[in-house]
Design a protein around this motif. Sequence first.
Motif, PDB file in Angstrom:
ATOM      1  N   UNK A 173      31.591  31.975  21.830  1.00 20.21           N
ATOM      2  CA  UNK A 173      31.875  33.345  22.248  1.00 20.21           C
ATOM      3  C   UNK A 173      32.914  33.314  23.367  1.00 20.21           C
ATOM      4  N   UNK A 174      33.973  34.112  23.201  1.00 26.15           N
ATOM      5  CA  UNK A 174      35.075  34.088  24.162  1.00 26.15           C
ATOM      6  C   UNK A 174      35.056  35.349  25.004  1.00 26.15           C
ATOM      7  N   UNK A 175      34.726  35.174  26.288  1.00 26.72           N
ATOM      8  CA  UNK A 175      34.640  36.324  27.175  1.00 26.72           C
ATOM      9  C   UNK A 175      36.033  36.745  27.630  1.00 26.72           C
ATOM     10  N   UNK A 176      36.122  38.008  28.056  1.00 26.42           N
ATOM     11  CA  UNK A 176      37.420  38.524  28.513  1.00 26.42           C
ATOM     12  C   UNK A 176      37.977  37.719  29.676  1.00 26.42           C
ATOM     13  N   UNK A 177      37.066  37.232  30.542  1.00 22.14           N
ATOM     14  CA  UNK A 177      37.516  36.509  31.728  1.00 22.14           C
ATOM     15  C   UNK A 177      37.912  35.062  31.415  1.00 22.14           C
ATOM     16  N   UNK A 178      37.900  34.697  30.150  1.00 22.55           N
ATOM     17  CA  UNK A 178      38.352  33.362  29.780  1.00 22.55           C
ATOM     18  C   UNK A 178      37.225  32.351  29.653  1.00 22.55           C
ATOM     19  N   UNK A 179      36.003  32.717  30.020  1.00 20.29           N
ATOM     20  CA  UNK A 179      34.914  31.756  29.851  1.00 20.29           C
ATOM     21  C   UNK A 179      34.477  31.717  28.387  1.00 20.29           C
ATOM     22  N   UNK A 180      33.967  30.574  28.009  1.00 22.98           N
ATOM     23  CA  UNK A 180      33.536  30.387  26.629  1.00 22.98           C
ATOM     24  C   UNK A 180      32.052  30.062  26.623  1.00 22.98           C
TER      25      UNK A 180
END
Length: 622
Positions: free
Chosen positions: A54-61
């Motif tokens: 899952x790829x969050x908007x803030x760049x975390x996965x």
Amino acid sequence: MAFLELDVLNNDNKAILGIDLGTTNSMVALFRDGRPQVLALEGWADARIPSALFFDEDGTVAVGREARAKAVDEPGASMLSIKRFMGCGLADCENDLSNVPFKASESENGVVAFDIRGRRFTPQQLSARILKHIWDVASDALLEPAPLRAVITVPAYFDDAQRQATRDAARIAGLDVARIVNEPTAASLAYGLDRKKEGTVAVYDLGGGTFDVSILTIEEGVFRVLATAGNTHLGGDDLDRVLVGLALNEIAEQLDEGVKRDPAFLQGVRLAAERTKIELSQKPSAELAVVAPQLGLNWRREVTRPQFEELAQPWIDRTLDACRQALLDAKLKTKDIDEVVLVGGSTRIPAVRLQVESFFGRKPKSELNPDEIVALGAAVQGHVLAGGTREVLLLDVTPLSLGIETVGGAVAKVIQRNSAIPLQATEGFTTYAENQTGIDFHVVQGEREMAKDCRTLGRFKLIGIPPMAAGMAKVAVHFSIDANGILTVTAVENSTSTKASIEVQPMHGLTDDEVEVMLEESFAHARSDFDESRLVNLKVEISTMVRATEKNLHFVADQLDRETRDEIQDAVTAAKKAREGQDFAATQAARDGLEQATLPLAALLMDSVAKAALAGKKLDSF
Ligand code: ADP
Ligand code: MG
């Protein structure tokens, strides 16, 4: 066939992890306290690690369970079933792209890549994230850093590109691959079937995204895969889709076109469908619901088991067809099978169990959890490779024949389909033209007789052959497939030991549909292919004979009587004419005619060569 001796790589007793890197779910296990054990975190109901990102908007996965949970609410930012794209080019996986909410393109080396939140990821990189997460889970469960060496399993039907992509993913994740093992082989190990003195096992693995069936024999504790068949594009996902279709059909009128194609909406429906499917494994009926308040949608209906089974039947039939094919390839009948092993979450479906049982005429083994079997077997294999005591040898098979294109486009098969690996084979080749100093090798995979109908695995060139008469150079082409299924092709010219080789890492993988199509085509075309290839070979032979005749006739022309010369000339003309046509019998007759007519010439040449040799002259001055 002789068994190969197992080369136990490292005798340092370092433990090796067993990883089932699944399409839908992965799992990790380790051999401890004398037995393989799955590793899971406290509080987990089971050891399944969703192969989800899952790829969050803030760049975390987020990876694994967290990703799977987030995917429910925000499917547009999640990546499921990445395994389907391993080792594939864009064209190979077009059908699967509709389930991916990201833009796909093809990288320079022909591998599919995804644009995710402004970054570009290959399937190898995404898979590496999952592997890294699996290693973290293992470390957390062990309360210490987990071993960095791992045995990783792949479907038996994975081709070279897909296996190589899996190795690459592990490397990116910082793992050292002790061995790539086929899932069904691992499953047999998990059941300890290697302890049997002898027997035959059928492993039926129906997961989320892949299906394969393998027929293995055990002799003195040694496994041999006799045959494997299946489809990397067949599994529980298809059954989800069947239910999705059912739902969409009924609510079609309530949806506008945009929504019907919206990946977020579709993934929501897919997850709902899967829940219904799983419930139907336990209960005679279950509810299928599509609830989307923002669309004013609140649709529910009851699905009964018989209704679901009817929809699932075509898929189950396809798996049984593959079972039939595997038996055929193994030259066995169902009564020859001593054990049937069920693997994969979808074998929990009662209809699947019943039909596999009635197909093979015996109750499948089911003591172990079908989700855990492969990881457990991988751990057993890891234990063996780490120097553990279970003496097991793993051999797998090549799904398609491998060969080299010869002059005229025919294929010389060097390794037959369903040959056990690791294996090595050597074929002799020669030069076609005078003073030819290089040979282009075209390595192909497939069952068809002509290279153009097979799949290119790679090309390489052998240069530096000393100038010789056509047909004089002796080139040995050596095919070697290692235990991981990686093919290396080496060509060596005998007199000079000039050498060239490639490790075949094809640009992208071959899907099972392609394998199936190629097999089907090869059966459909077997006769015409055979004729075509015989004709091509015959024409090549004629060309060589004509060239040699024309050249040599000139040397000894004055030693032949007029009549003989005319006969040779006529035969040459006839052969050239036949070479232009498509009639096999006529071409064969012309070739034989030429051979007959040139016998006196050959005799003279032999004489001259002998005299020249005695006179210290070099042979190649002819
Ligand atoms: P893979 O090896 O492809 O990762 P798994 O062996 O984990 O797949 O199986 C996952 C599939 O099994 C999914 O399609 C899932 O819906 C299905 N599945 C899991 N449990 C059940 C069940 N009880 N009944 C039917 N299908 C199930
Ligand atoms: Mg699996």
